[in-house]
Design a protein around this motif. Structure first.
Motif, PDB file in Angstrom:
ATOM      1  N   LEU A  87       0.825  -1.214   0.000  1.00  0.00           N
ATOM      2  CA  LEU A  87       0.000   0.000   0.000  1.00  0.00           C
ATOM      3  C   LEU A  87       0.855   1.258   0.000  1.00  0.00           C
ATOM      4  CD1 LEU A  87      -3.064   1.075   1.964  1.00  0.00           C
ATOM      5  CD2 LEU A  87      -0.879   1.926   2.820  1.00  0.00           C
ATOM      6  N   GLY A  88       2.000   1.208   0.663  1.00  0.00           N
ATOM      7  CA  GLY A  88       2.883   2.368   0.704  1.00  0.00           C
ATOM      8  C   GLY A  88       3.339   2.808  -0.672  1.00  0.00           C
ATOM      9  N   GLY A  89       3.353   1.868  -1.640  1.00  0.00           N
ATOM     10  CA  GLY A  89       3.697   2.227  -3.008  1.00  0.00           C
ATOM     11  C   GLY A  89       2.702   3.197  -3.613  1.00  0.00           C
ATOM     12  N   SER A  90       1.437   3.080  -3.221  1.00  0.00           N
ATOM     13  CA  SER A  90       0.426   4.036  -3.690  1.00  0.00           C
ATOM     14  C   SER A  90       0.707   5.417  -3.120  1.00  0.00           C
ATOM     15  CB  SER A  90      -0.975   3.573  -3.269  1.00  0.00           C
ATOM     16  OG  SER A  90      -1.324   2.365  -3.900  1.00  0.00           O
ATOM     17  N   PHE A  91       1.147   5.489  -1.868  1.00  0.00           N
ATOM     18  CA  PHE A  91       1.505   6.771  -1.264  1.00  0.00           C
ATOM     19  C   PHE A  91       2.645   7.431  -2.037  1.00  0.00           C
ATOM     20  CE2 PHE A  91      -1.025   5.357   2.226  1.00  0.00           C
ATOM     21  CZ  PHE A  91      -1.367   6.490   2.943  1.00  0.00           C
ATOM     22  N   VAL A  92       3.687   6.659  -2.319  1.00  0.00           N
ATOM     23  CA  VAL A  92       4.829   7.207  -3.057  1.00  0.00           C
ATOM     24  C   VAL A  92       4.395   7.650  -4.450  1.00  0.00           C
ATOM     25  CG1 VAL A  92       7.095   6.688  -4.007  1.00  0.00           C
ATOM     26  CG2 VAL A  92       6.494   5.853  -1.734  1.00  0.00           C
ATOM     27  N   SER A  93       3.546   6.867  -5.104  1.00  0.00           N
ATOM     28  CA  SER A  93       3.053   7.216  -6.444  1.00  0.00           C
ATOM     29  C   SER A  93       2.289   8.531  -6.414  1.00  0.00           C
ATOM     30  CB  SER A  93       2.144   6.099  -6.970  1.00  0.00           C
ATOM     31  OG  SER A  93       2.820   4.867  -7.008  1.00  0.00           O
TER      32      SER A  93
END
Length: 263
Positions: A87-93
């Motif tokens: 899910l943290g990848g969505s934050f970075v994106s």
């Protein structure tokens, strides 16, 4: 939301974003020692998932805005690197695509990048939240534990991998997660599904690196190519976030990504 900081402030900043319903310590505690050799390390602890706060996770965008405000105020609007677990990848994106702050190396950690219309996201949440809440908080029955473990084990017969994944989620009891509310779990799970991260994301002076776990399937590579413009796809013959379980190997991969020069 809180930010936990570790290491030498003179080193480049890396910001770490936990996965779905993960506590910052169970998600990243094992990599902090190795990572601090090279970076001033900051770990995001989401609203509703930090035991020192009386807060609720409202939405993914609400939390992204808090991170942006922090980076602007404390880091002059820029960080050298950011790593998003699942899910943290969505934050970075979202941080990259919104162009409100700058990240030189944006690293997506084998995120599934699942997206759904709001009605479907709510339906999936209605099914999964009743399983997630007791499992995450340690209040589950034996039946729910078996159901959830079966759900999580789909696609792999690797017992060691599953044990490591359960540890990352916090199932081993290292941290008492009974404080997490049903509302925070529901809101995080649901808004991650329906919040669109965008397509062909790019930003001047930013490299988007993707730690692609090949065992997840070829469709995920296609998703990365859809969401990101010219991503640096780093392939590993591993399962979802399996690279993160090995602190030294993961840290080496982070350092290799961050040695690349943005165009």
């Amino acid at each position: 939301m809180k930010i936990y900081k570790f290491g030498d402030q003179s080193k480049p900043v890396i910001m770490l974003f936990p996965g779905t319903c993960c506590h910052w310590k169970t998600n990243f505690g094992h990599v902090l020692e190795s990572l601090q050799r090279y970076f001033y390390t900051m770990v995001v602890s989401y609203s509703g998932f930090d035991e020192t706060e009386n807060s609720t996770f409202i939405s993914e965008l609400d939390e992204v805005e808090k991170v942006e405000q922090y980076i602007k105020k404390e880091l002059d609007g820029s960080v050298f690197a950011a790593y998003g677990c699942s899910l943290g990848g969505s934050f970075v994106s979202l941080l990259v695509s919104r162009h409100n702050v700058h990240i030189t190396h944006a690293i997506i950690g084998s995120s599934d990048m699942d997206q759904a219309p709001k009605w479907l996201a709510k339906l999936e949440t209605a099914i999964m939240a009743p399983l997630l809440y007791p499992f995450i908080t340690g209040k589950e029955s034996a039946f729910l534990r078996k159901v959830f473990e079966k759900k999580m084990s789909q696609g792999t017969d690797n017992t060691e991998y599953m044990n490591n994944l359960m540890h990352m989620i916090g199932y081993n009891g290292e941290v008492d997660l009974s404080f997490i509310s049903k509302e925070s779990i529901k809101n995080q799970f649901c808004t991650d599904l329906y919040t669109k991260v965008g397509e062909h994301i790019k930003a001047d002076g930013t490299i988007i690196h993707v730690f692609y776990a090949k065992k997840m399937g070829e469709k995920y590579r296609d998703r990365y190519l859809k969401h990101f413009a010219n991503p640096d796809i780093c392939e590993y013959n591993l399962n979802h976030e399996e690279l993160l379980f090995d602190a030294d190997r993961w840290t080496e991969a982070i350092c290799e990504a961050c040695a690349k020069i943005p165009s």
